[in-house]
Design a protein around this motif. Structure first.
Motif, PDB file in Angstrom:
ATOM      1  N   UNK A   1       0.861  -1.198   0.250  1.00  0.00           N
ATOM      2  CA  UNK A   1       0.044  -0.135   0.072  1.00  0.00           C
ATOM      3  C   UNK A   1       0.803   1.186  -0.055  1.00  0.00           C
ATOM      4  N   UNK A   2       2.021   1.271   0.652  1.00  0.00           N
ATOM      5  CA  UNK A   2       3.093   2.519   0.665  1.00  0.00           C
ATOM      6  C   UNK A   2       3.460   2.809  -0.462  1.00  0.00           C
ATOM      7  N   UNK A   3       4.070   1.640  -1.010  1.00  0.00           N
ATOM      8  CA  UNK A   3       4.855   1.516  -2.306  1.00  0.00           C
ATOM      9  C   UNK A   3       3.918   1.942  -3.382  1.00  0.00           C
ATOM     10  N   UNK A   4       2.621   1.785  -3.531  1.00  0.00           N
ATOM     11  CA  UNK A   4       1.882   2.036  -4.633  1.00  0.00           C
ATOM     12  C   UNK A   4       1.073   3.367  -4.180  1.00  0.00           C
ATOM     13  N   UNK A   5       1.330   3.741  -2.990  1.00  0.00           N
ATOM     14  CA  UNK A   5       0.847   5.110  -2.646  1.00  0.00           C
ATOM     15  C   UNK A   5      -0.546   5.008  -2.634  1.00  0.00           C
ATOM     16  N   UNK A   6      -1.190   4.055  -1.820  1.00  0.00           N
ATOM     17  CA  UNK A   6      -2.510   3.847  -1.964  1.00  0.00           C
ATOM     18  C   UNK A   6      -2.826   3.645  -0.135  1.00  0.00           C
ATOM     19  N   UNK A   7      -2.182   4.019   0.649  1.00  0.00           N
ATOM     20  CA  UNK A   7      -2.490   3.840   1.989  1.00  0.00           C
ATOM     21  C   UNK A   7      -3.860   4.499   2.600  1.00  0.00           C
TER      22      UNK A   7
ATOM     23  N   UNK B   1       7.595  -4.257  -5.343  1.00  0.00           N
ATOM     24  CA  UNK B   1       7.638  -5.139  -4.419  1.00  0.00           C
ATOM     25  C   UNK B   1       9.231  -5.628  -3.985  1.00  0.00           C
ATOM     26  N   UNK B   2      10.097  -4.790  -4.568  1.00  0.00           N
ATOM     27  CA  UNK B   2      11.399  -4.812  -4.028  1.00  0.00           C
ATOM     28  C   UNK B   2      11.878  -4.659  -2.553  1.00  0.00           C
ATOM     29  N   UNK B   3      11.022  -3.801  -2.079  1.00  0.00           N
ATOM     30  CA  UNK B   3      11.175  -3.456  -0.613  1.00  0.00           C
ATOM     31  C   UNK B   3      10.858  -4.680   0.422  1.00  0.00           C
ATOM     32  N   UNK B   4       9.730  -5.196  -0.085  1.00  0.00           N
ATOM     33  CA  UNK B   4       8.969  -6.393   0.588  1.00  0.00           C
ATOM     34  C   UNK B   4      10.118  -7.632   0.366  1.00  0.00           C
ATOM     35  N   UNK B   5      10.532  -7.691  -0.539  1.00  0.00           N
ATOM     36  CA  UNK B   5      11.520  -8.881  -1.211  1.00  0.00           C
ATOM     37  C   UNK B   5      12.735  -8.732  -0.108  1.00  0.00           C
TER      38      UNK B   5
ATOM     39  N   UNK C   1       4.756 -20.804  -4.478  1.00  0.00           N
ATOM     40  CA  UNK C   1       4.395 -19.575  -3.537  1.00  0.00           C
ATOM     41  C   UNK C   1       4.201 -18.150  -4.406  1.00  0.00           C
ATOM     42  N   UNK C   2       3.049 -17.670  -4.526  1.00  0.00           N
ATOM     43  CA  UNK C   2       3.022 -16.515  -5.197  1.00  0.00           C
ATOM     44  C   UNK C   2       2.310 -15.475  -4.326  1.00  0.00           C
ATOM     45  N   UNK C   3       2.370 -14.021  -4.428  1.00  0.00           N
ATOM     46  CA  UNK C   3       1.699 -13.022  -3.900  1.00  0.00           C
ATOM     47  C   UNK C   3       1.090 -12.100  -4.697  1.00  0.00           C
ATOM     48  N   UNK C   4       0.099 -11.493  -4.239  1.00  0.00           N
ATOM     49  CA  UNK C   4      -0.719 -10.528  -5.290  1.00  0.00           C
ATOM     50  C   UNK C   4      -1.147  -9.308  -4.329  1.00  0.00           C
ATOM     51  N   UNK C   5      -1.176  -8.144  -4.914  1.00  0.00           N
ATOM     52  CA  UNK C   5      -1.855  -6.951  -4.367  1.00  0.00           C
ATOM     53  C   UNK C   5      -2.961  -6.390  -5.319  1.00  0.00           C
ATOM     54  N   UNK C   6      -4.071  -6.335  -4.533  1.00  0.00           N
ATOM     55  CA  UNK C   6      -5.159  -5.815  -5.294  1.00  0.00           C
ATOM     56  C   UNK C   6      -5.297  -6.536  -6.403  1.00  0.00           C
TER      57      UNK C   6
END
Length: 333
Positions: A82-88, A139-143, A113-118
């Protein structure tokens, strides 16, 4: 017997703004739910009565323990994305992860294993190299956050390499809903127009999920051209269904017949249902009608001959009865 590939799926969901718990996870084996946890649950998750083996109980305890850890990791993923996509400040956001391992009939396994956002791919785990792969720059920060915790990363890799497959074996052995096999039912449906005939083989009511449906032609060879195959879909009662159709050009419907053959682990051989083209049915109709007509003519002549003789023998008092027999008006006709 047709062998099955057995699968364990894990679904992890963290959300905000939806009418859902802040976090929940669901585990299924061959699409049957076997474990559920959400952030609103208090206390230990009771072990089901049917889960009696030591190995199975350990797996259950492991799943219960890691559920709270998974909660923290997935919620962290939601906040980071949410922070990285600026949708907090958005009213609704959802972060999902999907893990899976498959156990093949030969004992080998695969996992991912896969992750998805929105609803869009965010990050995935390369289990062999033990690294996360960022699908998008956000996603680099979360990686980096995930790979920084090497101890946890080793546990995740070990789960998908080993524990996940052990869980499949234990649940298949002990879960009542996974021990019952259901035999498929077959029905054929026909749809015609001036250009083609479409024959659909509807296979339903089977469990486990894995099934093989094949169309064969008059030469008993598998049909390749004109075949439309649907997906295996759940029925809602724990069983599954699938449709497979073959499209036959109008000029071929009078010279071919087709067979739908189904193989499933609930039956030792196969189930076959045949469709016959219009030529075969019309030939049968053409043969049956003359035979029946001829038979009726013979009966008619015999009946008339009998009536004429009886008329002379019985006199005019019986004429009314004879007429009623010939006209089909007598009781019992």
């Amino acid at each position: 017997m047709y062998s099955n590939v057995h699968s364990l799926h894990l679904y992890f969901v963290a959300s905000q703004g939806f009418d859902l718990p802040d976090y929940f996870e669901l585990m299924t084996v061959d699409d049957v739910p076997v474990f559920y946890y959400n952030s609103n649950m208090k206390g230990a998750i009771p072990v089901p009565e049917w889960l009696s083996s030591t190995t199975a109980i350990k797996f259950w305890d492991f799943s219960t323990y890691t559920a709270e850890i998974d909660n923290l990791k997935i919620v962290k993923g939601l906040k980071s994305a949410a922070q990285q996509f600026n949708v907090t400040g958005a009213s609704k956001n959802i972060y999902q992860a999907h893990g899976r391992c498959d156990l093949r009939p030969d004992g080998t396994a695969q996992a991912f294993l896969t992750h998805a956002f929105n609803g869009k791919d965010f990050i995935s785990l390369d289990i062999e190299s033990k690294t996360f792969i960022a699908t998008v720059p956000q996603a680099v920060l979360y990686k980096r956050l995930r790979e920084r915790d090497q101890a946890n990363l080793e546990l995740v890799v070990y789960f998908y390499h080993t524990t996940c497959v052990e869980g499949i074996k234990e649940f298949l052995q002990h879960a009542p809903s996974l021990c019952i096999k259901k035999v498929p039912e077959l029905r054929l449906f026909e749809k015609k127009n001036s250009a083609f005939t479409e024959i659909t083989c509807h296979v339903t009511g089977f469990y486990p999920r894995t099934v093989q449906v094949q169309w064969f032609g008059s030469d008993m060879q598998p049909v390749v051209e004109g075949v439309i195959e649907g997906e295996v879909l759940p029925n809602g009662d724990g069983s599954y269904q699938i449709r497979k159709s073959v499209v036959i050009p109008a000029e071929h419907t009078d010279i071919h017949h087709y067979s739908c053959v189904v193989q499933h682990s609930s039956i030792p051989g196969n189930i076959t249902k045949a469709w016959v083209g219009k030529k075969d049915s019309s030939v049968m109709f053409a043969v049956v009608i003359p035979v029946v007509a001829g038979f009726l003519v013979i009966i008619g002549f015999g009946l008339m001959f009998w009536c004429c003789n009886r008329r002379e023998a019985m006199g005019t008092s019986r004429k009314t009865f004879t007429a009623e027999v010939l006209l089909g008006k007598a009781t019992g006709v």
